[in-house]
Design a protein around this motif. Structure first.
Motif, PDB file in Angstrom:
ATOM      1  N   VAL A   6     -11.143 -28.475 -57.596  1.00  0.00           N
ATOM      2  CA  VAL A   6     -11.470 -28.900 -56.236  1.00  0.00           C
ATOM      3  C   VAL A   6     -10.449 -29.939 -55.783  1.00  0.00           C
ATOM      4  O   VAL A   6     -10.226 -30.937 -56.468  1.00  0.00           O
ATOM      5  CB  VAL A   6     -12.900 -29.480 -56.172  1.00  0.00           C
ATOM      6  N   ILE A   7      -9.847 -29.689 -54.611  1.00  0.00           N
ATOM      7  CA  ILE A   7      -8.819 -30.585 -54.084  1.00  0.00           C
ATOM      8  C   ILE A   7      -9.189 -30.985 -52.656  1.00  0.00           C
ATOM      9  O   ILE A   7      -9.068 -30.170 -51.736  1.00  0.00           O
ATOM     10  CB  ILE A   7      -7.424 -29.920 -54.078  1.00  0.00           C
ATOM     11  N   PRO A   8      -9.647 -32.217 -52.422  1.00  0.00           N
ATOM     12  CA  PRO A   8      -9.851 -32.695 -51.051  1.00  0.00           C
ATOM     13  C   PRO A   8      -8.498 -32.980 -50.400  1.00  0.00           C
ATOM     14  O   PRO A   8      -7.590 -33.530 -51.045  1.00  0.00           O
ATOM     15  CB  PRO A   8     -10.659 -33.985 -51.231  1.00  0.00           C
ATOM     16  N   THR A   9      -8.346 -32.612 -49.130  1.00  0.00           N
ATOM     17  CA  THR A   9      -7.077 -32.830 -48.433  1.00  0.00           C
ATOM     18  C   THR A   9      -7.292 -33.425 -47.050  1.00  0.00           C
ATOM     19  O   THR A   9      -8.299 -33.172 -46.391  1.00  0.00           O
ATOM     20  CB  THR A   9      -6.285 -31.513 -48.271  1.00  0.00           C
ATOM     21  N   LYS A  10      -6.305 -34.209 -46.627  1.00  0.00           N
ATOM     22  CA  LYS A  10      -6.236 -34.711 -45.241  1.00  0.00           C
ATOM     23  C   LYS A  10      -4.783 -35.131 -44.985  1.00  0.00           C
ATOM     24  O   LYS A  10      -4.324 -36.151 -45.455  1.00  0.00           O
ATOM     25  CB  LYS A  10      -7.179 -35.911 -45.038  1.00  0.00           C
ATOM     26  N   ASN A  11      -4.037 -34.262 -44.300  1.00  0.00           N
ATOM     27  CA  ASN A  11      -2.642 -34.520 -43.942  1.00  0.00           C
ATOM     28  C   ASN A  11      -1.805 -35.012 -45.132  1.00  0.00           C
ATOM     29  O   ASN A  11      -1.165 -36.066 -45.070  1.00  0.00           O
ATOM     30  CB  ASN A  11      -2.566 -35.537 -42.801  1.00  0.00           C
ATOM     31  N   PRO A  12      -1.756 -34.254 -46.220  1.00  0.00           N
ATOM     32  CA  PRO A  12      -1.005 -34.709 -47.389  1.00  0.00           C
ATOM     33  C   PRO A  12       0.501 -34.555 -47.264  1.00  0.00           C
ATOM     34  O   PRO A  12       1.257 -35.127 -48.047  1.00  0.00           O
ATOM     35  CB  PRO A  12      -1.532 -33.814 -48.504  1.00  0.00           C
ATOM     36  N   GLY A  13       0.967 -33.746 -46.298  1.00  0.00           N
ATOM     37  CA  GLY A  13       2.401 -33.500 -46.197  1.00  0.00           C
ATOM     38  C   GLY A  13       2.839 -32.406 -47.159  1.00  0.00           C
ATOM     39  O   GLY A  13       2.024 -31.697 -47.770  1.00  0.00           O
ATOM     40  N   ALA A  84     -12.981 -29.436 -62.058  1.00  0.00           N
ATOM     41  CA  ALA A  84     -11.841 -30.344 -62.129  1.00  0.00           C
ATOM     42  C   ALA A  84     -11.518 -30.849 -60.730  1.00  0.00           C
ATOM     43  O   ALA A  84     -11.632 -30.103 -59.745  1.00  0.00           O
ATOM     44  CB  ALA A  84     -10.623 -29.635 -62.714  1.00  0.00           C
ATOM     45  N   PHE A  85     -11.116 -32.115 -60.651  1.00  0.00           N
ATOM     46  CA  PHE A  85     -10.757 -32.719 -59.364  1.00  0.00           C
ATOM     47  C   PHE A  85      -9.315 -33.220 -59.411  1.00  0.00           C
ATOM     48  O   PHE A  85      -8.881 -33.846 -60.383  1.00  0.00           O
ATOM     49  CB  PHE A  85     -11.688 -33.892 -59.038  1.00  0.00           C
ATOM     50  N   LEU A  86      -8.603 -32.940 -58.331  1.00  0.00           N
ATOM     51  CA  LEU A  86      -7.264 -33.476 -58.098  1.00  0.00           C
ATOM     52  C   LEU A  86      -7.232 -34.076 -56.703  1.00  0.00           C
ATOM     53  O   LEU A  86      -7.906 -33.580 -55.796  1.00  0.00           O
ATOM     54  CB  LEU A  86      -6.211 -32.366 -58.148  1.00  0.00           C
ATOM     55  N   THR A  87      -6.455 -35.128 -56.510  1.00  0.00           N
ATOM     56  CA  THR A  87      -6.158 -35.549 -55.144  1.00  0.00           C
ATOM     57  C   THR A  87      -4.965 -34.747 -54.647  1.00  0.00           C
ATOM     58  O   THR A  87      -4.217 -34.157 -55.431  1.00  0.00           O
ATOM     59  CB  THR A  87      -5.843 -37.053 -55.085  1.00  0.00           C
ATOM     60  N   HIS A  88      -4.781 -34.747 -53.332  1.00  0.00           N
ATOM     61  CA  HIS A  88      -3.785 -33.840 -52.752  1.00  0.00           C
ATOM     62  C   HIS A  88      -2.338 -34.230 -53.035  1.00  0.00           C
ATOM     63  O   HIS A  88      -1.422 -33.460 -52.738  1.00  0.00           O
ATOM     64  CB  HIS A  88      -4.012 -33.702 -51.240  1.00  0.00           C
ATOM     65  N   ASP A  89      -2.118 -35.405 -53.634  1.00  0.00           N
ATOM     66  CA  ASP A  89      -0.761 -35.820 -53.981  1.00  0.00           C
ATOM     67  C   ASP A  89      -0.572 -36.015 -55.478  1.00  0.00           C
ATOM     68  O   ASP A  89       0.390 -36.638 -55.919  1.00  0.00           O
ATOM     69  CB  ASP A  89      -0.397 -37.113 -53.253  1.00  0.00           C
ATOM     70  N   ALA A  90      -1.485 -35.466 -56.283  1.00  0.00           N
ATOM     71  CA  ALA A  90      -1.387 -35.539 -57.745  1.00  0.00           C
ATOM     72  C   ALA A  90      -0.856 -34.203 -58.246  1.00  0.00           C
ATOM     73  O   ALA A  90      -1.569 -33.195 -58.240  1.00  0.00           O
ATOM     74  CB  ALA A  90      -2.743 -35.852 -58.364  1.00  0.00           C
ATOM     75  N   LEU A  91       0.397 -34.197 -58.675  1.00  0.00           N
ATOM     76  CA  LEU A  91       1.090 -32.957 -59.038  1.00  0.00           C
ATOM     77  C   LEU A  91       1.069 -32.749 -60.549  1.00  0.00           C
ATOM     78  O   LEU A  91       1.656 -33.552 -61.292  1.00  0.00           O
ATOM     79  CB  LEU A  91       2.545 -33.028 -58.554  1.00  0.00           C
ATOM     80  N   PRO A  92       0.400 -31.699 -61.042  1.00  0.00           N
ATOM     81  CA  PRO A  92       0.451 -31.431 -62.482  1.00  0.00           C
ATOM     82  C   PRO A  92       1.895 -31.322 -62.965  1.00  0.00           C
ATOM     83  O   PRO A  92       2.726 -30.667 -62.340  1.00  0.00           O
ATOM     84  CB  PRO A  92      -0.296 -30.097 -62.613  1.00  0.00           C
ATOM     85  N   VAL A  93       2.186 -31.964 -64.090  1.00  0.00           N
ATOM     86  CA  VAL A  93       3.550 -31.996 -64.606  1.00  0.00           C
ATOM     87  C   VAL A  93       3.984 -30.626 -65.124  1.00  0.00           C
ATOM     88  O   VAL A  93       5.160 -30.264 -65.022  1.00  0.00           O
ATOM     89  CB  VAL A  93       3.669 -33.062 -65.711  1.00  0.00           C
ATOM     90  N   ASP A  94       3.019 -29.864 -65.678  1.00  0.00           N
ATOM     91  CA  ASP A  94       3.377 -28.570 -66.250  1.00  0.00           C
ATOM     92  C   ASP A  94       2.245 -27.571 -66.047  1.00  0.00           C
ATOM     93  O   ASP A  94       1.233 -27.888 -65.394  1.00  0.00           O
ATOM     94  CB  ASP A  94       3.717 -28.715 -67.732  1.00  0.00           C
ATOM     95  N   ASN A  95       2.408 -26.395 -66.617  1.00  0.00           N
ATOM     96  CA  ASN A  95       1.413 -25.342 -66.451  1.00  0.00           C
ATOM     97  C   ASN A  95       0.320 -25.370 -67.518  1.00  0.00           C
ATOM     98  O   ASN A  95      -0.509 -24.467 -67.588  1.00  0.00           O
ATOM     99  CB  ASN A  95       2.101 -23.972 -66.482  1.00  0.00           C
TER     100      ASN A  95
END
Length: 330
Positions: A6-13, A84-95
């Motif tokens: 689940v990824i909440p978003t608001k104008n992340p770019g 699982a939760f991520l914020t919209h600017d948290a980029l997983p480093v790998d697969n």
């Protein structure tokens, strides 16, 4: 379904496009789904999510967003074993990020939630990179799975240990649905993840750290932004947990001295420019000063509290009076 991300978003770019693409490219031995909950983006985020196969987009009004509330909504819109939760600017480093996060939860059925490591983006300042490394290294020096039972006596007597146990970051986390069904996130404007972790630790569950579930997530703030964030954090922690961060002027002065000495030594060893070093020293002063002022927020006029805050909605939601429980000064 094994896992819902689940990824909440608001104008992340544009960074969100990289985040979503990396989440969809995870190498997992079981099926997972991705749910994006957008609260009024106007930067093309909704169109990008809508066009991606395997992604569900759920839109809410901006005024309906809440850090705990929206994550509860995300969990309720899915049926998987883990969320699982991520914020919209948290980029997983790998697969392997999602596999590592879920693997941490599956170590023991008593684990309610797991959180992963953060590292700074490559273009972050050397100080920001160092801060995140030091912060998460302390979890690597402790058992990866902890609960009240890890050290019952210490839990009762050591406030620092209790703080360690309830640290939890839903910028990069995964929880067990069966626990969430009885212990949902609190509907608050700040620290919903740490309040949830505190409650599940109190309820007897365990928490896991997943050092191999790594995301890029960092911010380089300006001096006044740092003051505001520290003010908000200190005032909120005063209300939510009874902590009074650097409340005493003498303690605040000593804290600034300690940070300055540490950062000057770091700058010297790493040949950091005088300009960057001076900015960092200014940020040290802003951080501690914000904590000290936030610890005394009830004494300030309401208009001043709002002007010093970066999160006006948070400040309006916090009670002015000191918490009923005994507060300790740091």
């Amino acid at each position: 379904m094994k896992v819902s991300v689940v990824i909440p978003t608001k104008n992340p770019g544009r960074i969100f496009r990289d985040v979503l693409d990396r989440v969809l490219a995870q190498d997992c031995p079981w099926p997972y789904e991705v749910l994006v909950i957008d609260s009024g983006s106007s930067d093309g985020t909704q169109d990008y999510a809508r066009a991606k196969p395997g992604v569900r987009l759920h839109e809410i009004a901006p005024e309906d967003f809440g850090h705990g509330r929206t994550r509860n909504l995300g969990a309720s819109l899915t049926t998987s074993e883990y969320v699982a939760f991520l914020t919209h600017d948290a980029l997983p480093v790998d697969n392997a990020w999602l596999r590592a996060l879920v693997g941490a939860l599956e170590q023991d059925p008593s684990i309610a939630g797991a959180f992963g490591r953060h590292v700074a983006y490559p273009d972050a300042s050397p100080f920001t990179k160092r801060d995140l490394e030091v912060h998460f290294d302390r979890f690597s020096r402790q058992p990866p799975v902890v609960s009240r039972k890890t050290d019952p006596q210490r839990y009762e007597t050591d406030q620092g240990w209790r703080q360690f146990l309830h640290f939890y970051s839903d910028n990069n986390s995964c929880l067990r649905r069966s626990v969430w069904e009885t212990l949902p996130y609190p509907d608050v404007e700040f620290a919903e993840d740490q309040i949830w972790a505190h409650r599940m630790i109190e309820a007897g569950y365990a928490k896991a750290y997943a050092p191999d579930a790594v995301v890029y997530h960092s911010h380089d703030y300006g001096v006044f932004e740092r003051f505001q964030r520290s003010f908000d954090e200190s005032n909120a922690f005063r209300v939510l947990f009874g902590y009074r961060l650097n409340a005493r002027p003498v303690r605040a002065f000593l804290s600034i001295g300690y940070l300055a000495k540490r950062d000057l030594a770091f700058a010297w060893r790493n040949r950091i420019s005088p300009f960057a070093t001076l900015k960092r020293l200014s940020l040290d002063v802003a951080s501690v000063s914000g904590q000290m002022v936030g610890a005394h927020a009830p004494r300030l006029p309401g208009s001043l509290r709002l002007s010093l805050s970066r999160d006006k909605r948070l400040q309006r939601s916090l009670p002015v009076t000191t918490p009923r429980w005994s507060a300790e000064e740091h």
